[in-house]
Structures are given as C-alpha cells and as structure tokens.
Design a protein around this motif. Structure first.
Motif, PDB file in Angstrom:
ATOM      1  N   ALA A 193       1.082  19.362  -1.578  1.00 44.79           N
ATOM      2  CA  ALA A 193       2.454  19.041  -1.994  1.00 44.79           C
ATOM      3  C   ALA A 193       3.445  19.324  -0.870  1.00 44.79           C
ATOM      4  CB  ALA A 193       2.826  19.822  -3.247  1.00 44.79           C
ATOM      5  N   ARG A 194       3.243  20.431  -0.155  1.00 45.35           N
ATOM      6  CA  ARG A 194       4.146  20.740   0.971  1.00 45.35           C
ATOM      7  C   ARG A 194       4.001  19.715   2.091  1.00 45.35           C
ATOM      8  NH1 ARG A 194       2.418  26.145  -0.221  1.00 45.35           N
ATOM      9  NH2 ARG A 194       1.090  26.228   1.615  1.00 45.35           N
ATOM     10  N   VAL A 195       2.768  19.364   2.410  1.00 48.59           N
ATOM     11  CA  VAL A 195       2.529  18.389   3.479  1.00 48.59           C
ATOM     12  C   VAL A 195       3.046  17.013   3.057  1.00 48.59           C
ATOM     13  CG1 VAL A 195       0.745  17.208   4.832  1.00 48.59           C
ATOM     14  CG2 VAL A 195       0.562  19.674   4.417  1.00 48.59           C
ATOM     15  N   ALA A 196       2.774  16.604   1.830  1.00 46.74           N
ATOM     16  CA  ALA A 196       3.219  15.292   1.337  1.00 46.74           C
ATOM     17  C   ALA A 196       4.739  15.190   1.365  1.00 46.74           C
ATOM     18  CB  ALA A 196       2.701  15.052  -0.080  1.00 46.74           C
ATOM     19  N   SER A 197       5.413  16.261   1.005  1.00 46.82           N
ATOM     20  CA  SER A 197       6.874  16.267   1.036  1.00 46.82           C
ATOM     21  C   SER A 197       7.385  16.057   2.458  1.00 46.82           C
ATOM     22  CB  SER A 197       7.395  17.597   0.470  1.00 46.82           C
ATOM     23  OG  SER A 197       8.791  17.664   0.584  1.00 46.82           O
ATOM     24  N   GLY A 198       6.763  16.735   3.396  1.00 43.96           N
ATOM     25  CA  GLY A 198       7.166  16.595   4.801  1.00 43.96           C
ATOM     26  C   GLY A 198       6.883  15.221   5.371  1.00 43.96           C
ATOM     27  N   LEU A 199       5.807  14.603   4.930  1.00 43.26           N
ATOM     28  CA  LEU A 199       5.440  13.280   5.436  1.00 43.26           C
ATOM     29  C   LEU A 199       6.041  12.143   4.614  1.00 43.26           C
ATOM     30  CD1 LEU A 199       1.618  13.798   6.176  1.00 43.26           C
ATOM     31  CD2 LEU A 199       3.511  13.781   7.822  1.00 43.26           C
ATOM     32  N   ARG A 239       5.725  11.981  -6.914  1.00 46.93           N
ATOM     33  CA  ARG A 239       4.781  10.915  -6.574  1.00 46.93           C
ATOM     34  C   ARG A 239       3.349  11.441  -6.610  1.00 46.93           C
ATOM     35  NH1 ARG A 239       6.575   8.518  -1.159  1.00 46.93           N
ATOM     36  NH2 ARG A 239       4.937   7.022  -1.656  1.00 46.93           N
ATOM     37  N   LEU A 240       2.930  11.916  -7.770  1.00 45.58           N
ATOM     38  CA  LEU A 240       1.607  12.483  -7.947  1.00 45.58           C
ATOM     39  C   LEU A 240       0.864  11.700  -9.026  1.00 45.58           C
ATOM     40  CD1 LEU A 240       0.595  16.150  -8.026  1.00 45.58           C
ATOM     41  CD2 LEU A 240      -0.050  14.722  -9.967  1.00 45.58           C
ATOM     42  N   SER A 241      -0.351  11.273  -8.705  1.00 46.17           N
ATOM     43  CA  SER A 241      -1.203  10.601  -9.684  1.00 46.17           C
ATOM     44  C   SER A 241      -2.520  11.360  -9.769  1.00 46.17           C
ATOM     45  CB  SER A 241      -1.448   9.141  -9.280  1.00 46.17           C
ATOM     46  OG  SER A 241      -2.154   9.078  -8.056  1.00 46.17           O
ATOM     47  N   THR A 242      -3.232  11.177 -10.879  1.00 46.03           N
ATOM     48  CA  THR A 242      -4.500  11.858 -11.076  1.00 46.03           C
ATOM     49  C   THR A 242      -5.595  10.848 -11.396  1.00 46.03           C
ATOM     50  OG1 THR A 242      -4.128  12.210 -13.437  1.00 46.03           O
ATOM     51  CG2 THR A 242      -3.387  13.954 -11.935  1.00 46.03           C
ATOM     52  N   LYS A 243      -6.820  11.256 -11.098  1.00 47.79           N
ATOM     53  CA  LYS A 243      -7.961  10.375 -11.310  1.00 47.79           C
ATOM     54  C   LYS A 243      -9.202  11.237 -11.528  1.00 47.79           C
ATOM     55  CE  LYS A 243     -10.058   6.386  -9.030  1.00 47.79           C
ATOM     56  NZ  LYS A 243     -10.009   5.535  -7.837  1.00 47.79           N
ATOM     57  N   VAL A 244     -10.001  10.895 -12.527  1.00 49.14           N
ATOM     58  CA  VAL A 244     -11.285  11.557 -12.758  1.00 49.14           C
ATOM     59  C   VAL A 244     -12.373  10.525 -12.492  1.00 49.14           C
ATOM     60  CG1 VAL A 244     -12.778  12.620 -14.486  1.00 49.14           C
ATOM     61  CG2 VAL A 244     -10.349  13.213 -14.411  1.00 49.14           C
ATOM     62  N   ARG A 277      -2.617  11.901  -4.505  1.00 50.74           N
ATOM     63  CA  ARG A 277      -3.595  11.471  -5.512  1.00 50.74           C
ATOM     64  C   ARG A 277      -4.574  12.619  -5.715  1.00 50.74           C
ATOM     65  NH1 ARG A 277      -7.848   7.636  -3.897  1.00 50.74           N
ATOM     66  NH2 ARG A 277      -6.225   6.965  -2.479  1.00 50.74           N
ATOM     67  N   VAL A 278      -4.579  13.181  -6.918  1.00 48.08           N
ATOM     68  CA  VAL A 278      -5.438  14.309  -7.260  1.00 48.08           C
ATOM     69  C   VAL A 278      -6.707  13.762  -7.905  1.00 48.08           C
ATOM     70  CG1 VAL A 278      -5.597  16.476  -8.528  1.00 48.08           C
ATOM     71  CG2 VAL A 278      -3.377  15.721  -7.616  1.00 48.08           C
ATOM     72  N   VAL A 279      -7.852  14.158  -7.352  1.00 46.67           N
ATOM     73  CA  VAL A 279      -9.126  13.625  -7.814  1.00 46.67           C
ATOM     74  C   VAL A 279     -10.019  14.757  -8.321  1.00 46.67           C
ATOM     75  CG1 VAL A 279     -11.199  12.334  -7.151  1.00 46.67           C
ATOM     76  CG2 VAL A 279      -8.980  11.734  -6.145  1.00 46.67           C
ATOM     77  N   GLY A 280     -10.471  14.609  -9.555  1.00 41.48           N
ATOM     78  CA  GLY A 280     -11.483  15.490 -10.124  1.00 41.48           C
ATOM     79  C   GLY A 280     -12.762  14.692 -10.282  1.00 41.48           C
ATOM     80  N   THR A 281     -13.889  15.314 -10.011  1.00 40.23           N
ATOM     81  CA  THR A 281     -15.170  14.613 -10.112  1.00 40.23           C
ATOM     82  C   THR A 281     -16.109  15.336 -11.053  1.00 40.23           C
ATOM     83  OG1 THR A 281     -16.265  15.792  -8.309  1.00 40.23           O
ATOM     84  CG2 THR A 281     -14.952  13.858  -7.707  1.00 40.23           C
ATOM     85  N   TRP A 282     -17.066  14.595 -11.571  1.00 38.71           N
ATOM     86  CA  TRP A 282     -18.122  15.218 -12.370  1.00 38.71           C
ATOM     87  C   TRP A 282     -19.410  14.455 -12.176  1.00 38.71           C
ATOM     88  CZ3 TRP A 282     -20.741  12.769 -16.361  1.00 38.71           C
ATOM     89  CH2 TRP A 282     -20.192  11.570 -16.815  1.00 38.71           C
ATOM     90  N   ASP A 283     -20.488  15.171 -12.349  1.00 42.57           N
ATOM     91  CA  ASP A 283     -21.817  14.583 -12.270  1.00 42.57           C
ATOM     92  C   ASP A 283     -22.663  15.271 -13.335  1.00 42.57           C
ATOM     93  OD1 ASP A 283     -23.946  13.072 -11.388  1.00 42.57           O
ATOM     94  OD2 ASP A 283     -23.953  13.889  -9.362  1.00 42.57           O
ATOM     95  N   TYR A 284     -23.767  14.688 -13.711  1.00 42.39           N
ATOM     96  CA  TYR A 284     -24.623  15.324 -14.704  1.00 42.39           C
ATOM     97  C   TYR A 284     -25.216  16.600 -14.117  1.00 42.39           C
ATOM     98  CZ  TYR A 284     -24.203  11.217 -17.604  1.00 42.39           C
ATOM     99  OH  TYR A 284     -23.703  10.218 -18.381  1.00 42.39           O
ATOM    100  N   THR A 337       0.847  -1.187   0.000  1.00 40.69           N
ATOM    101  CA  THR A 337       0.000   0.000   0.000  1.00 40.69           C
ATOM    102  C   THR A 337       0.878   1.232   0.000  1.00 40.69           C
ATOM    103  OG1 THR A 337      -0.120   0.018   2.415  1.00 40.69           O
ATOM    104  CG2 THR A 337      -1.869  -1.146   1.246  1.00 40.69           C
ATOM    105  N   THR A 338       0.413   2.258  -0.670  1.00 40.16           N
ATOM    106  CA  THR A 338       1.126   3.521  -0.723  1.00 40.16           C
ATOM    107  C   THR A 338       0.348   4.529   0.097  1.00 40.16           C
ATOM    108  OG1 THR A 338       1.911   3.034  -2.941  1.00 40.16           O
ATOM    109  CG2 THR A 338       1.960   5.330  -2.262  1.00 40.16           C
ATOM    110  N   GLU A 339       1.016   5.150   1.036  1.00 43.29           N
ATOM    111  CA  GLU A 339       0.352   6.191   1.790  1.00 43.29           C
ATOM    112  C   GLU A 339       0.203   7.410   0.898  1.00 43.29           C
ATOM    113  OE1 GLU A 339       2.814   6.511   5.339  1.00 43.29           O
ATOM    114  OE2 GLU A 339       1.185   5.525   6.427  1.00 43.29           O
TER     115      GLU A 339
END
Length: 148
Positions: free
Chosen positions: A26-32, A82-87, A37-44, A4-6
């Motif tokens: 990004a600042r917090v992730a670097s420190g930890l 270490r950045l990933s994206t997801k829609v 994981r960047v999440v964008g959402t959409w709905d009708y 698992t990846t934190e």
C-alpha cells in the motif's frame, strides 16, 4: 484499445508476513500511483494424494475469509481506494508468478503458513524471486518499520 491498469500484486495467506506485505504494498502503490491486486491461493491438501474429493470442503471460501481477515488486520476499515482481491485455485508460487506477469511489482512475505520455520526464505517467496518477470519485494513481516 484496451486500457491497462498498472498494479502491484500481493500474495496473501493470512500470515503475519503477508499482512505486512499488504501494508508495504500500500505504501509503495501510493508512491507510484498504481493499484493493488491482492491474491489468495488454495490447492488441495497433500492428504488428497492425487484425487479430488467428492463434495466441497470450502477451500475457496476459507481462502476468501483468510484474505478478508488479513485486509482488516492490515488496514482496518480504511482500505486503499484502488485495491481489488482475487482467490485462485493452484499452487501459490505458480499462481503468483502468473498473476504478476503484467504487474509493476510482486510483494510477498518471507515466510507464510508453511512448515520449516527455520528456513531463511520460504519456498513460495523463493520461487517468486526466481521466476517472476517483474521486480519482487519480499518483506520479513517482523512488525518493524523500515528506516526513513
């Protein structure tokens, strides 16, 4: 055994507040020493009132473009390693709460692209604070740097 990846999950809608949430995450992730994981959402849109339109209105693509633009605005060409994206299709608060289930933190902007600008906290950020099972960091996105 599954590795698992934190991660810190960041909700992005393209607003100034979500761009600031990216920078702060990004600042917090670097420190930890964790991934993002960047999440964008959409709905009708509500105009569709319970029916799914025939054909595609490219909501997924529009959301992806908005997410990519926010990443450029936040980091230029220097994205964290270490950045990933997801829609994801779905209501933003429900998706973000679900996506953050195994996260070390969820970061969202105080106000996004929704209406009622006078509210102190948006409905998505309030729902995330109320229902997420991890710590939630809500940023104001006013462009001011936090005190050191």
């Amino acid at each position: 055994m599954t590795e698992t990846t934190e991660e810190i999950v960041v909700g992005v809608d393209g607003s100034e507040q979500s761009v600031e949430a990216l920078r702060l995450a990004a600042r917090v992730a670097s420190g930890l020493g964790v991934a993002i994981r960047v999440v964008g959402t959409w709905d009708y849109p509500s105009e569709y009132a319970g029916y799914v339109p025939l054909g595609s209105d490219n909501f997924d693509e529009i959301t992806r473009n908005r997410l990519d633009k926010a990443l450029v605005e936040a980091f230029g060409g220097d994205r964290p390693a270490r950045l990933s994206t997801k829609v994801v299709f779905g209501h933003a608060s429900k998706v973000l709460v679900e996506e953050s289930r195994d996260a070390v933190m969820l970061v969202v902007g105080r106000r996004g692209h929704g209406g009622f600008r006078g509210l102190l906290m948006g409905s998505v950020s309030a729902a995330c604070v109320s229902h997420a099972t991890c710590p939630v960091l809500v940023t104001h996105g006013d462009g001011t740097e936090p005190a050191a």
